[in-house]
Write a protein that holds these residues in place. Structure first.
Motif, PDB file in Angstrom:
ATOM      1  N   TYR A   1       0.802  -1.219   0.000  1.00 64.17           N
ATOM      2  CA  TYR A   1       0.000   0.000   0.000  1.00 64.17           C
ATOM      3  C   TYR A   1       0.837   1.272   0.000  1.00 64.17           C
ATOM      4  O   TYR A   1       0.318   2.366   0.082  1.00 64.17           O
ATOM      5  N   SER A   2       2.141   1.082  -0.092  1.00 61.84           N
ATOM      6  CA  SER A   2       3.007   2.259  -0.080  1.00 61.84           C
ATOM      7  C   SER A   2       2.850   3.013  -1.401  1.00 61.84           C
ATOM      8  O   SER A   2       2.735   2.409  -2.466  1.00 61.84           O
ATOM      9  N   GLU A   3       2.862   4.352  -1.326  1.00 63.99           N
ATOM     10  CA  GLU A   3       2.805   5.128  -2.570  1.00 63.99           C
ATOM     11  C   GLU A   3       4.197   5.424  -3.093  1.00 63.99           C
ATOM     12  O   GLU A   3       4.380   6.172  -4.042  1.00 63.99           O
ATOM     13  N   GLN A   4       5.187   4.805  -2.453  1.00 63.71           N
ATOM     14  CA  GLN A   4       6.576   4.925  -2.907  1.00 63.71           C
ATOM     15  C   GLN A   4       7.024   6.375  -2.977  1.00 63.71           C
ATOM     16  O   GLN A   4       7.615   6.817  -3.954  1.00 63.71           O
ATOM     17  N   THR A   5       6.710   7.139  -1.954  1.00 64.75           N
ATOM     18  CA  THR A   5       7.172   8.528  -1.944  1.00 64.75           C
ATOM     19  C   THR A   5       8.130   8.727  -0.784  1.00 64.75           C
ATOM     20  O   THR A   5       8.103   7.970   0.179  1.00 64.75           O
ATOM     21  N   ILE A   6       8.978   9.749  -0.945  1.00 69.42           N
ATOM     22  CA  ILE A   6       9.825  10.138   0.173  1.00 69.42           C
ATOM     23  C   ILE A   6       9.637  11.621   0.434  1.00 69.42           C
ATOM     24  O   ILE A   6       9.342  12.407  -0.472  1.00 69.42           O
ATOM     25  N   THR A   7       9.758  11.975   1.685  1.00 71.41           N
ATOM     26  CA  THR A   7       9.630  13.372   2.057  1.00 71.41           C
ATOM     27  C   THR A   7      11.031  13.915   2.338  1.00 71.41           C
ATOM     28  O   THR A   7      11.811  13.288   3.054  1.00 71.41           O
ATOM     29  N   VAL A   8      11.316  15.053   1.735  1.00 66.60           N
ATOM     30  CA  VAL A   8      12.624  15.678   1.949  1.00 66.60           C
ATOM     31  C   VAL A   8      12.385  17.016   2.636  1.00 66.60           C
ATOM     32  O   VAL A   8      11.677  17.864   2.105  1.00 66.60           O
ATOM     33  N   GLU A   9      12.924  17.180   3.819  1.00 67.10           N
ATOM     34  CA  GLU A   9      12.812  18.464   4.519  1.00 67.10           C
ATOM     35  C   GLU A   9      14.079  19.264   4.294  1.00 67.10           C
ATOM     36  O   GLU A   9      15.184  18.783   4.543  1.00 67.10           O
ATOM     37  N   LEU A  10      13.869  20.467   3.797  1.00 69.94           N
ATOM     38  CA  LEU A  10      15.021  21.286   3.455  1.00 69.94           C
ATOM     39  C   LEU A  10      15.335  22.266   4.575  1.00 69.94           C
ATOM     40  O   LEU A  10      14.501  22.542   5.438  1.00 69.94           O
ATOM     41  N   LYS A  11      16.556  22.772   4.519  1.00 70.62           N
ATOM     42  CA  LYS A  11      17.003  23.666   5.589  1.00 70.62           C
ATOM     43  C   LYS A  11      16.253  24.986   5.612  1.00 70.62           C
ATOM     44  O   LYS A  11      16.202  25.663   6.637  1.00 70.62           O
ATOM     45  N   ASP A  12      15.644  25.352   4.480  1.00 71.89           N
ATOM     46  CA  ASP A  12      14.867  26.596   4.467  1.00 71.89           C
ATOM     47  C   ASP A  12      13.487  26.401   5.106  1.00 71.89           C
ATOM     48  O   ASP A  12      12.646  27.295   5.099  1.00 71.89           O
ATOM     49  N   GLY A  13      13.233  25.197   5.635  1.00 70.33           N
ATOM     50  CA  GLY A  13      11.971  24.944   6.323  1.00 70.33           C
ATOM     51  C   GLY A  13      10.910  24.321   5.452  1.00 70.33           C
ATOM     52  O   GLY A  13       9.911  23.813   5.966  1.00 70.33           O
ATOM     53  N   SER A  14      11.070  24.345   4.163  1.00 69.75           N
ATOM     54  CA  SER A  14      10.066  23.737   3.292  1.00 69.75           C
ATOM     55  C   SER A  14      10.266  22.230   3.245  1.00 69.75           C
ATOM     56  O   SER A  14      11.344  21.729   3.554  1.00 69.75           O
ATOM     57  N   SER A  15       9.195  21.526   2.866  1.00 70.11           N
ATOM     58  CA  SER A  15       9.380  20.083   2.697  1.00 70.11           C
ATOM     59  C   SER A  15       8.764  19.639   1.383  1.00 70.11           C
ATOM     60  O   SER A  15       7.723  20.137   0.966  1.00 70.11           O
TER      61      SER A  15
END
Ligand SMILES: Nc1ncnc2c1ncn2[C@@H]1O[C@H](COP(=O)(O)OP(=O)(O)OP(=O)(O)O)[C@@H](O)[C@H]1O
Ligand SMILES: [Mg+2]
Lengths: 226, 282
Positions: B223-237
């Motif tokens: 059931y995984s949507e095969q995504t990854i979350t990347v959090e950047l140093k500027d606070g955005s993700s």
């Protein structure tokens, strides 16, 4: 299939004894017939006559009613279902559950006999014991039918009035002929037996006892499944 | 491997509802199997059929290689232990007296009481009358009674629904130990965390059928949507698909030393549960 285990029956009996002795609302019932017998003690009829009423009260209020109340409570609290899911067989459960009221009934009747100074014959003793077994089945049936402990009071009441009081109901048979059937009740048979007649009433009581237990077993088997 | 429970095309309807439409699954010896589903999905109904408390309408159900009707035989009932919401205790007796009765019924020595009560962390309170117990304590006594004879198969219908986290954790430990000794466990629960930590395999039941079945890991992958979350140093993700197309952007962020955190978006069993069952809540 009907394997019987004395250890299991004994365990259920001991459990019932503990619960019963802590359940004052039900356990006070045992005193009613005894008090009754002592009240009759000094009356004018013969001992067998004096015994009829305490006997009817014991069968109705103790054997049948207490049994119904105990069974209904087991049903209401789901402990009956738990027992039925344990390795105890239906026979273990029914015998174990009837053992307590039967024992208590025997003790009460013995005390009543002493109180009114009645010495039952051997045939009479057998008939009384068979009657106890019959009323235990009757109580079991009522308890299994009742939806709650409270309800037993209502379902058992008619049974408790009709079955043990056959000889008293028969007294009105002259006026209302339908009441003639009352002479076939197990209690009327027992009264006949007390008067000396023995074979026919004994067969009557045996048949009642068998019929009641067959009904109780069928009903209990039905309660095993939702 | 030995199959302990085998259910094929099981059906059960009540007057107003179709509880089980078509249920097929099997449980192997030594498994802790989680049966998950929303309220009213037929979990308890399944347990009742498997323990001969309810007749099935159609299909086949075997327990220990015997048709379920064999569970009416008192001899076979020694092999399983059960805790459901229709289990009852004698309220005028103490905890210990309640268990003593069942020791006799299961023909096990009274020493089993101590072990079972330690299992549910109630040994110190064994003299207490059942009528004085809280809901959670009652549930623990019922659990102790279910494991008293160390059954080959244990049915647990929401065993921790009334428990606090400390007792829950204690009981998980006990269940795992029991399982290691060879007890197969069939467990129903609403608690996805519980299913995830305790169960080797889980099945999602919804609308009377099994919608998904497998190990928690398999299901999460499925059931995984095969995504990854990347959090950047500027606070955005940024949420990106885990594929070749996104390799360049990931490379760039990394090369520019922009990334503060990175994690894969694996669904929890709860997410999967919502996905499978949530649609009909609308
Ligand atoms: N004895 C019964 N008579 C009629 N309907 C029933 C009976 N038992 C269960 N049902 C119905 O069958 C369906 C499934 O019930 P079941 O108790 O198996 O659900 P469940 O998954 O255990 O739910 P929960 O998580 O709330 O315990 C429900 O719609 C319920 O209303
Ligand atoms: Mg349920």
């Amino acid at each position: 299939m009907m394997n019987i285990s004395i250890a299991r029956i004994q365990a259920i009996f001991m459990k019932d004894y503990k619960e019963f002795s802590r359940n004052y609302a039900i356990s006070v019932m045992v005193f009613i017939p005894i008090i009754m017998a002592f009240l009759y003690r000094d009356m004018e009829f013969d001992a067998a006559q004096k015994m009829l009423f305490p006997l009817a009260i014991t069968f109705g209020m103790v054997t049948a009613f207490v049994q119904a109340a105990l069974i209904a409570e087991e049903k209401e609290r789901n402990t009956l279902r738990s027992l039925l899911l344990s390795p105890a067989s239906l026979a273990d459960i029914l015998i174990g559950k009837s053992a307590l009221v039967s024992t208590i009934s025997v003790i009460i009747i013995a005390l009543c006999c002493y109180a009114v100074n009645y010495t039952p014959s051997a045939t009479m003793i057998i008939a009384i014991i068979l009657s106890i077994v019959f009323y235990a089945a009757l109580g079991t049936i009522c308890g299994l039918f009742a939806k709650s402990t409270m309800e037993t009071t209502f379902t058992v009441l008619p049974v408790v009035i009709i079955f043990p009081f056959g000889p008293f109901i028969s007294m009105f048979a002259e006026r209302f002929s339908v009441l003639k059937i009352a002479k076939w009740l197990p209690s009327s048979q027992l009264a006949d037996l007390a008067q000396g007649d023995s074979l026919v009433p004994m067969i009557g009581i045996v048949l009642w006892t068998i019929a009641a237990w067959v009904a109780a077993i069928i009903l209990c088997k039905k309660r095993m499944v939702d | 491997m030995t199959t302990i429970i085998d259910v094929r095309h099981l059906k059960k309807a009540f007057q107003q509802s179709n509880a089980l439409a078509d249920v097929t699954f099997s449980i192997q010896k030594g498994e802790i199997f989680g049966f998950l589903g929303p309220s009213g999905s037929g979990k308890t109904t399944t347990i009742k059929i498997l323990t001969a408390q309810l007749h099935k309408d159609a299909g086949e159900a075997f327990v220990f290689d015997m048709p379920v009707s064999a569970m009416q035989d008192s001899k076979n009932r020694e092999k399983f232990g059960i805790l459901t919401d229709n289990s009852g205790l004698y309220s005028r007796l103490s905890i210990e007296e309640n268990l003593a009765l069942y020791c006799k019924l299961y023909n096990v020595p009274n020493t089993a009481i101590k072990e079972a009560l330690e299992f549910v962390n109630l040994y110190g309170e064994r003299k207490k009358k059942v009528s004085m117990l809280s809901k959670g304590m009652t549930q623990r006594v019922l659990l102790a009674r279910a494991i008293l004879h160390k059954p080959d198969l244990l049915f647990l219908d929401e065993p921790t629904s009334a428990l606090d986290p400390v007792n829950t954790a204690h009981i998980y430990k006990g269940l795992r130990a029991l399982n290691e000794l060879g007890t197969t466990i069939f467990l129903t629960t609403h608690d996805m965390q519980e299913a995830d930590t305790l169960c080797h395999r889980v099945a999602f039941l919804n609308k009377g059928t099994i919608q998904a079945i497998g190990t928690p890991k398999q299901l999460k992958e499925q059931y995984s949507e095969q995504t990854i979350t990347v959090e950047l140093k500027d606070g955005s993700s940024q949420v990106i698909k885990n594929d070749a197309q996104n390799a360049q952007s990931l490379h760039d962020w990394m090369a520019n030393n922009q990334i503060s955190r990175i994690f894969s978006n694996e669904p929890t069993l709860g997410d999967i549960f919502m996905k499978i069952t949530g649609s009909d809540l609308q």
